[in-house]
Design a protein around this motif. Sequence first.
Motif, PDB file in Angstrom:
ATOM      1  N   THR A  14     -18.341  37.295   9.178  1.00 31.98           N
ATOM      2  CA  THR A  14     -17.311  38.044   9.571  1.00 31.98           C
ATOM      3  C   THR A  14     -17.400  39.578   8.760  1.00 31.98           C
ATOM      4  N   SER A  15     -18.358  39.757   8.008  1.00 32.31           N
ATOM      5  CA  SER A  15     -18.531  41.030   7.274  1.00 32.31           C
ATOM      6  C   SER A  15     -19.646  42.015   7.829  1.00 32.31           C
ATOM      7  N   ILE A  16     -19.964  41.928   9.168  1.00 28.55           N
ATOM      8  CA  ILE A  16     -20.907  42.828   9.634  1.00 28.55           C
ATOM      9  C   ILE A  16     -20.630  43.805  10.505  1.00 28.55           C
ATOM     10  N   LYS A  17     -19.667  44.063  10.348  1.00 28.50           N
ATOM     11  CA  LYS A  17     -19.009  45.576  11.113  1.00 28.50           C
ATOM     12  C   LYS A  17     -19.640  46.798  10.517  1.00 28.50           C
ATOM     13  N   CYS A  18     -19.861  46.719   9.269  1.00 29.45           N
ATOM     14  CA  CYS A  18     -20.197  47.952   8.743  1.00 29.45           C
ATOM     15  C   CYS A  18     -21.540  47.718   8.060  1.00 29.45           C
ATOM     16  N   GLY A  19     -22.052  46.455   7.913  1.00 28.19           N
ATOM     17  CA  GLY A  19     -23.290  46.123   7.199  1.00 28.19           C
ATOM     18  C   GLY A  19     -23.608  46.786   5.720  1.00 28.19           C
ATOM     19  N   ASN A  20     -22.529  46.937   5.195  1.00 28.06           N
ATOM     20  CA  ASN A  20     -22.468  47.620   3.905  1.00 28.06           C
ATOM     21  C   ASN A  20     -23.074  46.557   2.763  1.00 28.06           C
ATOM     22  N   ASP A  21     -22.895  45.438   3.038  1.00 25.73           N
ATOM     23  CA  ASP A  21     -23.122  44.343   2.021  1.00 25.73           C
ATOM     24  C   ASP A  21     -24.454  44.061   2.251  1.00 25.73           C
ATOM     25  N   VAL A  22     -25.599  44.411   3.044  1.00 25.06           N
ATOM     26  CA  VAL A  22     -26.865  43.824   3.113  1.00 25.06           C
ATOM     27  C   VAL A  22     -27.688  44.126   1.914  1.00 25.06           C
ATOM     28  N   THR A  23     -28.109  42.818   1.615  1.00 25.07           N
ATOM     29  CA  THR A  23     -29.034  42.798   0.281  1.00 25.07           C
ATOM     30  C   THR A  23     -30.382  43.451   0.626  1.00 25.07           C
ATOM     31  N   PHE A  24     -30.924  43.221  -0.625  1.00 25.42           N
ATOM     32  CA  PHE A  24     -32.391  43.940  -0.482  1.00 25.42           C
ATOM     33  C   PHE A  24     -33.422  42.944   0.014  1.00 25.42           C
ATOM     34  N   ALA A  25     -32.925  41.490  -0.124  1.00 29.66           N
ATOM     35  CA  ALA A  25     -33.794  40.364   0.295  1.00 29.66           C
ATOM     36  C   ALA A  25     -33.775  40.570   1.735  1.00 29.66           C
ATOM     37  N   GLU A  26     -32.474  40.539   2.514  1.00 28.93           N
ATOM     38  CA  GLU A  26     -32.207  40.660   3.819  1.00 28.93           C
ATOM     39  C   GLU A  26     -33.019  41.784   4.602  1.00 28.93           C
ATOM     40  N   LEU A  27     -32.862  43.156   3.793  1.00 25.40           N
ATOM     41  CA  LEU A  27     -33.746  44.072   4.381  1.00 25.40           C
ATOM     42  C   LEU A  27     -35.034  43.852   4.538  1.00 25.40           C
ATOM     43  N   LEU A  28     -35.941  43.192   3.579  1.00 24.87           N
ATOM     44  CA  LEU A  28     -37.303  42.946   3.564  1.00 24.87           C
ATOM     45  C   LEU A  28     -37.570  41.760   4.671  1.00 24.87           C
ATOM     46  N   GLU A  29     -36.718  40.893   4.731  1.00 27.98           N
ATOM     47  CA  GLU A  29     -36.826  39.711   5.644  1.00 27.98           C
ATOM     48  C   GLU A  29     -36.667  40.289   7.190  1.00 27.98           C
ATOM     49  N   TYR A  30     -35.656  41.166   7.320  1.00 30.62           N
ATOM     50  CA  TYR A  30     -35.681  41.677   8.852  1.00 30.62           C
ATOM     51  C   TYR A  30     -36.726  42.648   8.853  1.00 30.62           C
ATOM     52  N   ILE A  31     -37.420  43.370   8.168  1.00 33.63           N
ATOM     53  CA  ILE A  31     -38.760  44.081   8.164  1.00 33.63           C
ATOM     54  C   ILE A  31     -39.685  43.132   8.623  1.00 33.63           C
TER      55      ILE A  31
END
Length: 231
Positions: A14-31
């Motif tokens: 439920t916290s994807i409206k802004c994406g302000n809480d994306v973690t460093f690990a999630e960023l690398l995983e997406y890349i």
Amino acid sequence: MATKIAKSLRPNSTSIKCGNDVTFAELLEYIVNNRHFTDSERRVNEHFQPTVFSCNPCKYPFDIIGKAETFAKDEGLILASARLLGEVSEGKQSDRILTEVNSLVDYNLDFKDWLGIDMPDECFSFIDVSRRLWKVFQLNGYIGDEVHFPEKQFEHLKDKASYKNELKFIIFELRKKAGMEMLNKWKQQKQRSMHEAYKTLPASLLEKFTTMFSYDFDLFQYERHPNWLRK
């Protein structure tokens, strides 16, 4: 990009409206997960792509290949090779830092305007962006971790220009008043922050990330498995 990452990796959150809480690990995983898409399907910003694909030295005949860690030395080499050493003033480290602070403040506080979309107030506020930039400047070693964000100095501000001017003024004054010993202490924060961030990553994600950037490691002579990370 943050909302794309959040939706991709935790679609039921439920916290994807802004994406302000994306973690460093999630960023690398997406890349890593989106590294094989073609240019027409690109889902990852070119800043996160391996340099060898965007600046292929086999395709572009570079005379000199430099990197951020040795920029001061590389700058002198470039000027010497162009027979301009002494003719063109070499930028001081402090000047480059102030220039970067200036440009990052302008870019991020202007972000909503040039993006051209209507972002919810809770996703983009001048005070929140200013706090985040403050943290970025600490991670980069431009100001000390011990220097807290001065909330009260921003309470009376209303418009974007005021936030820009105030944030720049505070950062510039902090660096102006700090002695060389303090500036060097702040500078060491950057490497320490990077070490701490990478140590939080799962080994499997690190291995995928290392494989993705393997050509860059070879080309720019970086260690694939540095000692500090193994420890």
